[in-house]
Design an enzyme around this catalytic site. Structure first.
Site, PDB file in Angstrom:
ATOM      1  N   HIS A 255       0.832  -1.204   0.000  1.00 28.69           N
ATOM      2  CA  HIS A 255       0.000   0.000   0.000  1.00 28.69           C
ATOM      3  C   HIS A 255       0.865   1.251   0.000  1.00 28.69           C
ATOM      4  O   HIS A 255       0.476   2.289  -0.533  1.00 28.69           O
ATOM      5  CB  HIS A 255      -0.925   0.032   1.223  1.00 28.69           C
ATOM      6  N   ASP A 328      -4.860  -5.844  -7.917  1.00 33.61           N
ATOM      7  CA  ASP A 328      -5.097  -5.261  -6.613  1.00 33.61           C
ATOM      8  C   ASP A 328      -5.393  -3.778  -6.860  1.00 33.61           C
ATOM      9  O   ASP A 328      -5.315  -3.296  -8.000  1.00 33.61           O
ATOM     10  CB  ASP A 328      -3.873  -5.455  -5.705  1.00 33.61           C
TER      11      ASP A 328
END
Length: 432
Positions: A255, A328
C-alpha cells in the site's frame, strides 16, 4: 472525506496476451488453447452452450467504450445509488453512484464501510446500483476475508480470520465459513468476494498479510484455499484468490511501498504456487495480482500486476487459469512507482488483467485504455478476451438474465443467523 477515510479506502483487497478468450464458465483451468479458438472450452457440455451464447450476445451489443467500462471497478461514495456526494463529483465528474455508473459504463463497484449503514440500506444500495447498470449487470464486490479485513463487519457474522481457520487444520471448516460468508454477502446483493487469501505467510515481519493467511505451510494453505473456493461456489458468490504470485515473504507493505520478493523460481513453485494451483483446480472465479516485484519470475522490475511473464506466462499458461484476473487496487503506491495512472491501466491489460480495481484516477485510466484500443496498442481481440471473461463470470453468477433483487427480509434472516454464530464459535474452539 478526511485523510483517515481515504487511508481506510486505500487499504483494499490487500481486489493475457492475444490468444483467444476460452474462458471457462466459473474460472478454473483453461482449455488447451490449441484445441479451440472459441470462447467456449472444448470440454463444455451442451447444457452450457446457452450460457456462452448469452455471453456472446451481450458482447456483440457493446460498443468499444462500453467494453472498456466493463473492465473498471471503482469505489463510489454514498449509501444509496442516488446519494449526492461531493467526493463522487470531485473524483468522477458525476454526483451520484448511479450517474458515475452511467457515465463510465462500469462493469463493477466495490463496497467499503462508508457504504454500509444497515441491512435495509445496503440491500437498497445494491439493488439501486444494479438498476443504474443499464447495459450489463454489475459485479458488486467487497473485501470480506473475515478477521482483520472485514468490510461488512457492521452487519455480518463475526467469523474468525484465515489464521484461526488454518489452525483448526480442518478444511471442512474453511469450506463452511466461506459458504456462510458467501450466503450472507449474496443476501445483501454482493456477488464477488475478494477472498480467500492464498499467500503463504513465511515471513514473521510481513506487515500486510500476517493473520490474513491460513498459515506458513504451503500444503495446508493450499488445502484451506481450495476448500474456501468450493464454499463460495456453493453460496453462488464469486471467489478471488489473492495476491498472485504470492505476497507472503515480504517485510514491505505494497500500500505504501513496492516489495521485492527474492525467491527463486524453484522456491516459488515450492512455497508460493501451491495455493494458487489448488485454487485454480478448485474452479476459482478470479485471481488477484500483487503489487510486488519478483525478479526471478520477471527481471523487468515491474510489479506483478503489470507483468506479462507473471500474469500471462505463469498464471494463464503454466497454471492454466482462464477466469478473471483482477488487479489489486490501482491506487496503491506499490503499483504507482514507475508509471502514471493511465499507463498503469493500459499495462495491466497488456499484462493479462481483466478487472481494473480502484484506479487512482478513473477518468485518466478509462481514457488511456480507450485510446490504447483505438490506436491498436491493445487489440480489440485482447479487449474482447477480458470482457468475455467478465461476462462469463457474471453469467455463472446468474447476472446476465437480470440480477435477482436482494431482499431485506431474506438478508435479515441469513445475516448473523444462529447457525452461522455457532459455526464461528466452533472455529474458535477448534483453533485452540
Amino acid at each position: 472525506m478526511g485523510t483517515a477515510g481515504l487511508l481506510m479506502i486505500a487499504l483494499t483487497a490487500c481486489g493475457g496476451g492475444d490468444r483467444p478468450a476460452n474462458a471457462s464458465p466459473t474460472g478454473g483451468k483453461a482449455a488447451p488453447p490449441a484445441q479451440s479458438a472459441s470462447p467456449r472450452t472444448p470440454a463444455m457440455s451442451a447444457s452450457r452452450e446457452p450460457a456462452q451464447s448469452a455471453v456472446q450476445r451481450v458482447l456483440s451489443k457493446l460498443s468499444v467504450e462500453e467494453k472498456v467500462g466493463q473492465l473498471f471497478m471503482p469505489v463510489l461514495y454514498g449509501t444509496a445509488a442516488d446519494t449526492v456526494s461531493g467526493e463522487n463529483q470531485a473524483r468522477y465528474g458525476a454526483q451520484t453512484p448511479a450517474k458515475v455508473i452511467a457515465k463510465y459504463h462500469l462493469g463493477g463497484v466495490i463496497l467499503f464501510p462508508h457504504n454500509i449503514k444497515s441491512i435495509t440500506q445496503v440491500v437498497g444500495l445494491t439493488n439501486g446500483l444494479q438498476r443504474a447498470a443499464k447495459e450489463v449487470p454489475l459485479l458488486v464486490g467487497t473485501d470480506q476475508e473475515n478477521g482483520l479485513v472485514s468490510r461488512m463487519a457492521a452487519l455480518m457474522t463475526d467469523f474468525p480470520g484465515a489464521a484461526e481457520i488454518g489452525a483448526t487444520k480442518d478444511p471442512d471448516l474453511s469450506r463452511a465459513v466461506a459458504e456462510a460468508t458467501g450466503l450472507e454477502l449474496r443476501a445483501l446483493g454482493v456477488n464477488l468476494d475478494f477472498a480467500p487469501v492464498a499467500d503463504v505467510n513465511v515471513n514473521p515481519k510481513n506487515p500486510v498479510i500476517g493473520k490474513r493467511s491460513f498459515g506458513a505451510d504451503p500444503r495446508r494453505v493450499a488445502t484451506m484455499v481450495a476448500a474456501a473456493v468450493k464454499g463460495f461456489g456453493e453460496a453462488k458468490v464469486g471467489a478471488t484468490a489473492k495476491h498472485f504470485p504470492g505476497h507472503g515473504d515480504t517485510d514491505v507493505d505494497s500500500h505504501t511501498g513496492l516489495p521485492v520478493i527474492k525467491h527463486t523460481k524453484a522456491e516459488w513453485e515450492k512455497i508460493d504456487a501451491p495455493p494458487f494451483k489448488a485454487a485454480v483446480e478448485a474452479g476459482v472465479d478470479a485471481v488477484m495480482s500483487a503489487h510486488i516485484v519478483f525478479p526471478k519470475l520477471d527481471p523487468s522490475g515491474d510489479p506483478a500486476t503489470l507483468s506479462k511473464p507473471i500474469l500471462t506466462g505463469l498464471l494463464r499458461e503454466k497454471l492454466g487459469f482462464d477466469g478473471v484476473i483482477s488487479t489489486d487496487a490501482l491506487n496503491m503506491e506499490g503499483v504507482r512507482k514507475k508509471y502514471n495512472d493511465g499507463e498503469i491501466a493500459v499495462r495491466a491489460v497488456l499484462a493479462g488483467a481483466d478487472l481494473l480495481l480502484m484506479p487512482n484516477d478513473l477518468s485518466r485510466a478509462h481514457k488511456a485504455v480507450l485510446s490504447a484500443v483505438k490506436s491498436g496498442r491493445i487489440s480489440e481481440q485482447r479487449l474482447d478476451q477480458s470482457v468475455t471473461r467478465l461476462l462469463t463470470l457474471k453469467q455463472a453468477r446468474g447476472l446476465l438474465a437480470g440480477p435477482r433483487p436482494a431482499s431485506a427480509t431474506e438478508a435479515a434472516r441469513v445475516l448473523r443467523s444462529a447457525e452461522h454464530r455457532r459455526l464461528a464459535a466452533k472455529v474458535t474452539r477448534e483453533a485452540r
